[in-house]
Design a protein around this motif. Structure first.
Motif, PDB file in Angstrom:
ATOM      1  N   ARG A 127       0.826  -1.207   0.000  1.00  0.00           N
ATOM      2  CA  ARG A 127       0.000   0.000   0.000  1.00  0.00           C
ATOM      3  C   ARG A 127       0.859   1.255   0.000  1.00  0.00           C
ATOM      4  O   ARG A 127       0.458   2.299  -0.518  1.00  0.00           O
ATOM      5  N   GLU A 128       2.055   1.172   0.587  1.00  0.00           N
ATOM      6  CA  GLU A 128       2.933   2.337   0.641  1.00  0.00           C
ATOM      7  C   GLU A 128       3.806   2.466  -0.597  1.00  0.00           C
ATOM      8  O   GLU A 128       4.012   3.566  -1.106  1.00  0.00           O
ATOM      9  N   VAL A 129       4.336   1.347  -1.066  1.00  0.00           N
ATOM     10  CA  VAL A 129       5.302   1.371  -2.172  1.00  0.00           C
ATOM     11  C   VAL A 129       4.620   1.244  -3.524  1.00  0.00           C
ATOM     12  O   VAL A 129       5.067   1.814  -4.523  1.00  0.00           O
ATOM     13  N   GLY A 130       3.536   0.489  -3.588  1.00  0.00           N
ATOM     14  CA  GLY A 130       2.840   0.276  -4.839  1.00  0.00           C
ATOM     15  C   GLY A 130       3.448  -0.847  -5.657  1.00  0.00           C
ATOM     16  O   GLY A 130       4.493  -1.405  -5.322  1.00  0.00           O
ATOM     17  N   VAL A 131       2.777  -1.152  -6.759  1.00  0.00           N
ATOM     18  CA  VAL A 131       3.202  -2.225  -7.654  1.00  0.00           C
ATOM     19  C   VAL A 131       3.302  -1.665  -9.067  1.00  0.00           C
ATOM     20  O   VAL A 131       2.343  -1.067  -9.568  1.00  0.00           O
ATOM     21  N   PRO A 132       4.445  -1.832  -9.733  1.00  0.00           N
ATOM     22  CA  PRO A 132       4.545  -1.322 -11.115  1.00  0.00           C
ATOM     23  C   PRO A 132       3.637  -2.102 -12.057  1.00  0.00           C
ATOM     24  O   PRO A 132       3.414  -3.297 -11.875  1.00  0.00           O
ATOM     25  N   TYR A 133       3.114  -1.396 -13.067  1.00  0.00           N
ATOM     26  CA  TYR A 133       2.267  -2.073 -14.047  1.00  0.00           C
ATOM     27  C   TYR A 133       2.421  -1.406 -15.403  1.00  0.00           C
ATOM     28  O   TYR A 133       2.777  -0.231 -15.519  1.00  0.00           O
ATOM     29  N   ASP A 134       2.124  -2.168 -16.447  1.00  0.00           N
ATOM     30  CA  ASP A 134       2.132  -1.664 -17.825  1.00  0.00           C
ATOM     31  C   ASP A 134       1.090  -2.468 -18.594  1.00  0.00           C
ATOM     32  O   ASP A 134       1.256  -3.672 -18.790  1.00  0.00           O
ATOM     33  N   VAL A 135       0.011  -1.803 -19.000  1.00  0.00           N
ATOM     34  CA  VAL A 135      -1.076  -2.509 -19.689  1.00  0.00           C
ATOM     35  C   VAL A 135      -1.098  -2.203 -21.178  1.00  0.00           C
ATOM     36  O   VAL A 135      -2.065  -2.539 -21.865  1.00  0.00           O
ATOM     37  N   SER A 136      -0.035  -1.601 -21.694  1.00  0.00           N
ATOM     38  CA  SER A 136      -0.048  -1.185 -23.098  1.00  0.00           C
ATOM     39  C   SER A 136      -0.235  -2.351 -24.060  1.00  0.00           C
ATOM     40  O   SER A 136      -0.779  -2.175 -25.152  1.00  0.00           O
ATOM     41  N   ALA A 137       0.240  -3.541 -23.667  1.00  0.00           N
ATOM     42  CA  ALA A 137       0.080  -4.711 -24.528  1.00  0.00           C
ATOM     43  C   ALA A 137      -0.847  -5.748 -23.898  1.00  0.00           C
ATOM     44  O   ALA A 137      -0.806  -6.926 -24.262  1.00  0.00           O
TER      45      ALA A 137
END
Length: 345
Positions: A127-137
């Motif tokens: 919740r503090e650091v977050g999770v990287p994401y990429d939905v472009s593909a």
């Protein structure tokens, strides 16, 4: 509020939800609150983030109110912002109001700068650091492209699709400047000059209304675009509410997307002073096509020239209350009362 044609998407993780949002809205939102709904009469909604914490209750009501009216059973919220305090206040407000209405909140995320953050559940560190994401593909977006559904990078990019094209506006303005010279009414008389304050006589109004409907039907059926002369005549005609309604009553869900393409083209070619009618017709067609985001952009263009335009105000109310397009059944006759006075059957 957006109602799209069915597109099968099953979300099993936050990345799926984050990919679902631009597909359903038609663009990637920024500084927004997005609500995805499930069960009942499902719809998707996006509103701007409140400018301050005092506006949070109004945003909550604007989203949860329509969900309650449409008996939505489950919702997901995605907040696009870097403001952690505002996001937290909004998330709690939305959760509490949904609980009070018997609506289950499946997930609430904050997304910013390529990272997502769980707001109501999850590990404290995540919740503090977050999770990287990429939905472009992501498969959802790939499938949308294959189905011909365009996903733009932002609402600003969507708005840009309706901006005036100066060269094409000038061409239509030149055609308008030529006026109706040479055009003749049903009895062979010149139609003369007319505008909203000085409408033409009934026989001419009927002729123009039939021409408007014939022309719109032809271009919708063929997927073609009006010539500059036709565009000038259409834009001048829909300045009159009667003739605007002649075009309006043709917009049906089955052909709504073709009407969107026609009126979007005319909005881009329209001189500013004539913009309200075609932009309102575009907005109505977009709503009927299930594209609430484009409908709102069209209303913004109406408001540039005529903030109190009646058809636009009516459409805004329908969008705000998430009224689905299928609930609208037009039964009005644009020529009601004119044919009798003209002696026509």
């Amino acid at each position: 509020m957006t109602h799209h044609a069915p597109l099968s998407m099953t979300a099993t993780c936050p990345e799926d939800l984050l990919a679902m949002v631009p597909v359903t809205l038609g663009f990637a939102p920024e500084e927004s609150v997005v609500m995805l709904t499930f069960g009942g009469r499902a719809f998707q909604a996006r509103v701007d983030l409140p400018l301050c914490l005092d506006e949070v209750p109004d945003v909550v009501t604007s989203l949860v109110g329509p969900a309650r009216r449409h008996r939505v059973e489950r919702v997901v919220f995605v907040l696009y912002t870097d403001d952690e305090v505002l996001a937290g206040r909004l998330a709690r407000g939305l959760r509490d109001r949904c609980r009070g209405e018997g609506i289950a909140v499946l997930e609430t995320l904050r997304a910013h700068d390529g990272r997502w953050f769980p707001l109501l559940h999850g590990d404290r560190v995540v919740r503090e650091v977050g999770v990287p994401y990429d939905v472009s593909a992501h498969p959802f977006l790939v499938d949308a492209v294959l189905r011909g559904r365009v996903t733009l990078r932002s609402r600003t990019e969507l708005e840009a699709t309706l901006r005036s094209d100066p060269v094409r506006v000038a061409a239509v303005a030149a055609a308008l400047a030529e006026g109706p010279r040479g055009r003749r009414g049903r009895r062979g008389r010149p139609t003369g000059e007319w505008d909203r304050d000085h409408p033409p006589p009934t026989p001419v109004l009927l002729v123009e209304g039939r021409w408007v409907q014939d022309t719109v039907r032809r271009h919708v059926a063929d997927g073609s675009r009006p010539t500059d002369g036709e565009a000038a005549r259409l834009l001048r005609a829909v300045l009159l509410l009667r003739l605007r309604d002649a075009a309006w009553q043709l917009i049906r869900r089955a052909e709504a997307r073709a009407h969107v393409e026609l009126w979007a083209d005319l909005v881009r070619r329209c001189p500013q002073e004539l913009l309200a009618g075609p932009a309102a017709l575009l907005g109505w067609a977009a709503w009927q096509a299930g594209d609430g985001a484009l409908a709102w952009c069209a209303l913004d263009r109406v408001h540039e020239v005529e903030p109190r335009y009646g058809l636009a105000s009516h459409l805004a109310m329908l969008l705000e209350h998430a009224v689905p397009p299928e609930e609208w059944e037009a039964d009005a006759d644009w020529a009601e009362g004119l044919r009798a006075s003209d002696g026509s059957a």
